[in-house]
Design an enzyme around this catalytic site. Structure first.
Site, mmCIF file in Angstrom:
data_model
loop_
_atom_site.group_PDB
_atom_site.id
_atom_site.type_symbol
_atom_site.label_atom_id
_atom_site.label_comp_id
_atom_site.label_asym_id
_atom_site.label_seq_id
_atom_site.Cartn_x
_atom_site.Cartn_y
_atom_site.Cartn_z
ATOM 1 N N CYS A 37 0.875 -1.219 -0.034
ATOM 2 C CA CYS A 37 0.115 0.163 0.108
ATOM 3 C C CYS A 37 0.994 1.172 0.034
ATOM 4 O O CYS A 37 1.995 1.629 0.859
ATOM 5 C CB CYS A 37 -1.007 0.077 1.206
ATOM 6 S SG CYS A 37 -2.010 -1.277 1.284
ATOM 7 N N ARG A 95 3.795 0.038 -4.963
ATOM 8 C CA ARG A 95 3.345 -0.900 -3.649
ATOM 9 C C ARG A 95 2.244 -1.507 -3.482
ATOM 10 O O ARG A 95 1.641 -2.016 -2.573
ATOM 11 C CB ARG A 95 3.366 0.426 -2.677
ATOM 12 C CG ARG A 95 4.785 1.052 -2.427
ATOM 13 C CD ARG A 95 4.608 2.200 -1.468
ATOM 14 N NE ARG A 95 4.515 1.491 -0.112
ATOM 15 C CZ ARG A 95 5.481 1.395 1.097
ATOM 16 N NH1 ARG A 95 6.743 1.485 0.517
ATOM 17 N NH2 ARG A 95 5.153 0.561 1.942
ATOM 18 N N TRP A 150 -2.649 -2.825 -1.792
ATOM 19 C CA TRP A 150 -2.421 -4.102 -1.944
ATOM 20 C C TRP A 150 -3.216 -4.781 -0.804
ATOM 21 O O TRP A 150 -3.102 -4.470 0.275
ATOM 22 C CB TRP A 150 -1.040 -4.169 -1.686
ATOM 23 C CG TRP A 150 -0.518 -5.721 -2.207
ATOM 24 C CD1 TRP A 150 -0.077 -6.213 -3.489
ATOM 25 C CD2 TRP A 150 -0.371 -6.886 -1.220
ATOM 26 N NE1 TRP A 150 0.213 -7.501 -3.248
ATOM 27 C CE2 TRP A 150 0.030 -8.012 -2.086
ATOM 28 C CE3 TRP A 150 -0.745 -7.138 0.030
ATOM 29 C CZ2 TRP A 150 0.001 -9.226 -1.576
ATOM 30 C CZ3 TRP A 150 -0.623 -8.189 0.791
ATOM 31 C CH2 TRP A 150 0.073 -9.536 -0.101
ATOM 32 N N ASN A 189 -1.291 2.057 5.771
ATOM 33 C CA ASN A 189 -0.649 1.116 5.271
ATOM 34 C C ASN A 189 -0.122 0.458 6.438
ATOM 35 O O ASN A 189 0.262 0.751 7.363
ATOM 36 C CB ASN A 189 0.591 1.480 4.555
ATOM 37 C CG ASN A 189 1.685 0.479 4.403
ATOM 38 O OD1 ASN A 189 1.350 -0.639 3.975
ATOM 39 N ND2 ASN A 189 2.857 0.935 4.263
ATOM 40 N N GLY A 190 -0.383 -1.179 6.313
ATOM 41 C CA GLY A 190 -0.052 -1.895 7.711
ATOM 42 C C GLY A 190 -1.153 -2.778 8.043
ATOM 43 O O GLY A 190 -2.074 -3.120 6.985
ATOM 44 N N GLU A 237 17.085 -17.365 -8.957
ATOM 45 C CA GLU A 237 16.588 -16.050 -9.244
ATOM 46 C C GLU A 237 15.933 -16.264 -10.613
ATOM 47 O O GLU A 237 15.074 -15.449 -10.823
ATOM 48 C CB GLU A 237 17.613 -15.095 -9.159
ATOM 49 C CG GLU A 237 17.717 -13.797 -9.580
ATOM 50 C CD GLU A 237 16.719 -12.958 -8.539
ATOM 51 O OE1 GLU A 237 16.203 -13.552 -7.533
ATOM 52 O OE2 GLU A 237 16.213 -11.838 -8.978
ATOM 53 N N LYS A 245 12.191 -14.963 -11.306
ATOM 54 C CA LYS A 245 12.165 -13.875 -12.226
ATOM 55 C C LYS A 245 11.006 -14.318 -13.193
ATOM 56 O O LYS A 245 10.013 -13.713 -13.487
ATOM 57 C CB LYS A 245 13.224 -13.293 -12.813
ATOM 58 C CG LYS A 245 14.118 -12.663 -12.380
ATOM 59 C CD LYS A 245 13.870 -11.022 -11.867
ATOM 60 C CE LYS A 245 13.055 -10.992 -10.433
ATOM 61 N NZ LYS A 245 13.740 -10.925 -9.427
ATOM 62 N N GLU A 296 7.350 -14.772 -11.601
ATOM 63 C CA GLU A 296 6.583 -13.635 -11.140
ATOM 64 C C GLU A 296 6.169 -12.570 -12.120
ATOM 65 O O GLU A 296 5.195 -12.053 -11.980
ATOM 66 C CB GLU A 296 7.331 -12.915 -9.823
ATOM 67 C CG GLU A 296 8.601 -12.227 -10.523
ATOM 68 C CD GLU A 296 9.517 -11.384 -9.512
ATOM 69 O OE1 GLU A 296 8.776 -10.970 -8.257
ATOM 70 O OE2 GLU A 296 10.615 -11.277 -9.654
ATOM 71 N N HIS A 328 17.375 -37.338 -7.609
ATOM 72 C CA HIS A 328 16.574 -37.745 -6.398
ATOM 73 C C HIS A 328 15.181 -37.644 -6.512
ATOM 74 O O HIS A 328 14.538 -37.418 -5.257
ATOM 75 C CB HIS A 328 17.479 -37.390 -5.314
ATOM 76 C CG HIS A 328 18.768 -37.354 -5.213
ATOM 77 N ND1 HIS A 328 19.112 -38.587 -4.876
ATOM 78 C CD2 HIS A 328 19.877 -36.669 -5.534
ATOM 79 C CE1 HIS A 328 20.582 -38.859 -5.036
ATOM 80 N NE2 HIS A 328 20.881 -37.457 -5.142
ATOM 81 N N LYS A 372 5.669 -4.200 -4.181
ATOM 82 C CA LYS A 372 7.113 -4.151 -4.035
ATOM 83 C C LYS A 372 7.772 -4.300 -2.591
ATOM 84 O O LYS A 372 8.733 -5.111 -2.412
ATOM 85 C CB LYS A 372 7.675 -2.708 -4.688
ATOM 86 C CG LYS A 372 8.925 -2.462 -4.567
ATOM 87 C CD LYS A 372 9.655 -2.785 -5.811
ATOM 88 C CE LYS A 372 11.469 -2.646 -5.809
ATOM 89 N NZ LYS A 372 11.674 -3.842 -6.553
HETATM 90 C C1 F6R Z 1 11.384 -10.565 -6.424
HETATM 91 C C2 F6R Z 1 11.300 -9.687 -5.589
HETATM 92 C C3 F6R Z 1 11.174 -9.947 -3.915
HETATM 93 C C4 F6R Z 1 11.734 -9.243 -3.127
HETATM 94 C C5 F6R Z 1 11.211 -9.767 -1.555
HETATM 95 C C6 F6R Z 1 12.453 -9.194 -0.652
HETATM 96 O O1 F6R Z 1 11.834 -9.900 -7.931
HETATM 97 O O2 F6R Z 1 11.522 -8.505 -5.708
HETATM 98 O O3 F6R Z 1 11.008 -11.506 -3.788
HETATM 99 O O4 F6R Z 1 13.290 -9.754 -3.505
HETATM 100 O O5 F6R Z 1 10.112 -9.348 -1.594
HETATM 101 O O6 F6R Z 1 12.088 -7.622 -0.743
HETATM 102 P P1 F6R Z 1 13.110 -6.950 -0.047
HETATM 103 O O7 F6R Z 1 14.576 -7.182 -0.596
HETATM 104 O O8 F6R Z 1 12.804 -5.382 -0.228
HETATM 105 O O9 F6R Z 1 13.336 -7.189 1.707
#
Ligand code: F6R
Length: 646
Positions: free
Chosen positions: A2, A27, A75, A101-102, A519, A523, A526, A542, A641
């Site tokens: 949010c 956000r 969000w 937010n929270g 990773e 990517k 997501e 395995h 984010k």
């Molecule tokens: C993936 C991504 C998330 C963040 C995760 C941690 O692309 O962005 O998996 O890496 O939410 O966020 P931070 O780094 O802000 O703690």
């Protein structure tokens, strides 16, 4: 999660709110809304759905002129992503508006009490109780006999601007009745919050407060005062920035901010140095933030290394607030992180153990404190987080601190919650990252963690000068190697085009190639919604190899890391079962390339540094598959984010 924003003292308050919401959309984007305070009352517009901001702009054409208002982009946590659940929420009188937010943990109990007291709640959210609590306390302070302000007396309406409360319950000097009502309301709330409140009874005043969730204040010439969840929303608008400590309450009025602590005593906001600029928060000619941020990776790495690799062959990390003496005492390092940051931490384990010879645990932050970890003052707990606000990681770092460990965070946002709470901080310098999928901040984390690993190794006397010199030179080369990888986006997109309709992808790697594969899989899943799983290549036999059938797509990180030969044997195992193979391979390595239907070429570098280069084509592959499928790469579904809920 949010985004919230508020502004007062600007004739174009509404435009600034809408522009700020655009910039805060990363956000959350389930709904958006604004409320404006005027002498005549509170005006509100809200909209839900994937076009919520565009729709909100249309609704805003009917808005009255106002110099103050608040906005929100959501969000969804409690309640569906509907207009009824969209913020701002209003009290029963319609005069108080609030964005949050929270999480309000005791929302259900508060709601029961409020409803029994005559309040009408109209949403499924936990947030709505906050505005009714403020209403109730404002009613009390203003002498409303019902104590709720909701009983049809309209007691919180029509109060003269800046009116003072009765002295028996009055707030501290300089603070207003609304500030006092907010303070009293939030004492009753358990959980985390960043909140901004507007009230038409005092239409140019906003009250903002926070606990755990982030909030930044800004001031500008001409008397404009603003507040937002994140700095990017205020870039180009605010000239000076400030932050609040947990529980502090800020009252924003044109030309000034009055800050009090939770008890109402005068307090100070803390000045915040912001090195980011507006251009960094704009797409700047790129079709989306993700492609811009991938392109910015060489700079993000260069900036993160700048000044930290000294000419005499040592790493300069005096800034981190954990002294060499303290680092010499450390007998275990625990890295805690989530998502892409967790993958960076997995790479760092290799580097720290290999160079500094200190045992390293890497924990998923959301699990860490629940497994009763063994920590003591000789443990260094390192939180790795782009935002510095991820609640799981923040709580993990706090847990470390509570058990007596030394704590350090690697993060990209100056003065974030983690940066403030940890003993030390090592900032990445990637600039603001707006795309929801982490790219440049991930590379910057990898670089910062390598620097930290070398620093630990040096202060503990584990690296001779010659080896250190070689590694530092390898680090210094990284920006140009990353740039060479970034430049190959076109070639990667051609490969991605061939596999654009794929529904399942297996990513495999060994040694540091395994976190790179993780990773790459994250990517892809997501932003393109393709099922993608990563496995340590040696583990396939395995179990997971049962999933390989003819034409399954396997992407392998096959650069020359120490287990390269063994990895090739694992690639043979999937090839012989009919899999299509795409390999990340070092330039000119035909021996590797012969095993693949397609190759994503990358320049070669020192094995422990290679993840910074090898992950780039996997980001580009995910990006190209997502775009080919018409996905919104900057706003993948269901994601936000900054994850400030557990
Ligand atoms: C993936 C991504 C998330 C963040 C995760 C941690 O692309 O962005 O998996 O890496 O939410 O966020 P931070 O780094 O802000 O703690």
């Amino acid at each position: 999660m949010c985004g919230i924003i508020g502004v007062t003292g600007r004739a174009d308050a509404l435009e600034m709110l809408l522009d700020g919401l655009d910039r805060l959309e990363y956000r959350g984007y389930d709904s958006a809304g604004v409320a404006l305070s005027t002498e005549a009352g509170t005006w509100r517009a809200r909209s839900a759905g994937s076009r919520s901001l565009a729709d909100l702009r249309k609704l805003a054409e009917a808005a009255p002129p106002a110099a103050a208002g608040i906005g929100h982009t959501r969000w969804a946590t409690h309640g569906h992503p509907t207009e009824a659940n969209a913020h701002p929420h209003l009290d029963c009188t319609g005069s108080i508006a609030l964005v949050h937010n929270g999480i309000v943990e005791n929302a259900a109990a508060i709601a029961t009490r409020l409803v029994a007291g005559g309040h009408r709640l109209t949403s499924e959210t936990d947030s709505e109780v906050l505005v009714h609590l403020v209403e109730a306390h404002l009613g009390e302070l203003l002498g409303d006999p019902t104590g709720s302000g909701a009983a049809g007396t309209g007691s919180s309406r029509g109060v003269p601007r800046g009116s003072e409360p009765d002295t028996a319950h009055g707030p501290a000097p300089g603070s207003s009745v609304l500030g006092e009502a907010v303070r009293r309301a939030l004492v009753e709330v358990r959980g985390s919050f960043a909140v901004v409140v507007a009230w038409s009874g005092d239409p140019t005043r906003l009250v903002a407060t926070r606990r755990v969730s982030p909030l930044v204040l800004g001031t500008a010439a001409g008397g404009a005062v603003m507040v937002a969840s994140d700095v990017p929303a205020l870039l180009g608008r605010a000239e000076r920035f400030w932050t609040l400590d947990d529980g502090q309450v800020a009252e924003l009025v044109p030309g000034g901010i009055v800050v009090t602590d939770v008890a109402g005593a005068p307090a100070q906001a803390r000045p915040l140095e912001v090195a980011w600029n507006l251009e960094q928060a704009r797409k700047g000619g790129f079709p989306d933030f993700m492609s811009k941020e991938i392109a910015e990776q060489p700079q993000a790495v260069a900036d993160t290394l700048a000044g930290r690799l000294t000419a005499d062959g040592t790493v300069g990390l005096d800034e981190i607030r954990v002294s060499p003496d303290e680092l010499r005492q450390v007998d275990k390092v625990v890295l805690v992180a989530c998502g892409s940051s967790y993958h960076a931490a997995l790479v760092a384990k290799f580097a720290i153990e290999h160079w500094a010879r200190v045992p390293v645990d890497v924990d998923i932050a959301s699990e860490f404190r629940y497994r009763d970890p063994i920590l003591d003052p000789r443990t260094l707990v390192v939180g790795v987080s782009q935002s510095g606000e991820t609640v799981d990681t923040l709580q993990a770092v706090r847990h470390g601190r509570d058990l007596g460990a030394r704590t350090l965070v690697v993060c990209n946002v100056v003065d974030s919650s983690m940066a403030r709470e940890a003993d030390g901080v090592l900032y990445t310098r990637a600039g603001p990252e707006i795309g929801v999928a982490a790219t440049k901040t991930h590379l910057a984390q990898l670089a910062a963690l390598q620097v930290l690993a070398l620093h630990l190794a040096q202060v503990r006397g584990r690296l001779d000068t010659e080896r250190a010199g070689r590694l530092l030179a390898g680090l210094a080369d990284l920006p140009s190697l990353v740039a060479r990888a970034v430049d190959r986006a076109g070639a990667v997109a051609e490969v991605a085009q061939r596999y654009r309709s794929v529904r399942d992808v297996f990513f495999i790697g060994r040694h540091v190639g395994y976190p790179v594969a993780m990773e790459g899989a994250l990517k892809l899943k997501e932003i393109s919604y393709v099922r993608a799983e990563a496995y340590p290549a040696g583990e396939l036999k395995h179990g997971p190899i049962a999933l390989i059938e003819p034409d399954a797509l396997v992407v392998a990180v096959a650069t020359r890391t120490p287990l390269w030969e063994k990895l090739l044997a694992n690639v043979e195992e999937v090839r012989s079962r009919g899999a299509q193979v795409v390999l990340v391979a070092n330039d000119g390595d035909e021996e590797t390339a012969r095993l693949a239907q397609a190759v994503l070429w990358v320049p070669r570098c020192e094995a422990l540094l290679s993840p910074l280069v090898d992950v780039v084509p996997l980001q580009q592959f995910a990006y190209a598959v997502a775009r080919a499928n018409g996905r919104d790469v900057d706003r993948p579904r269901n994601l936000a984010k900054t994850v400030t809920v557990e």
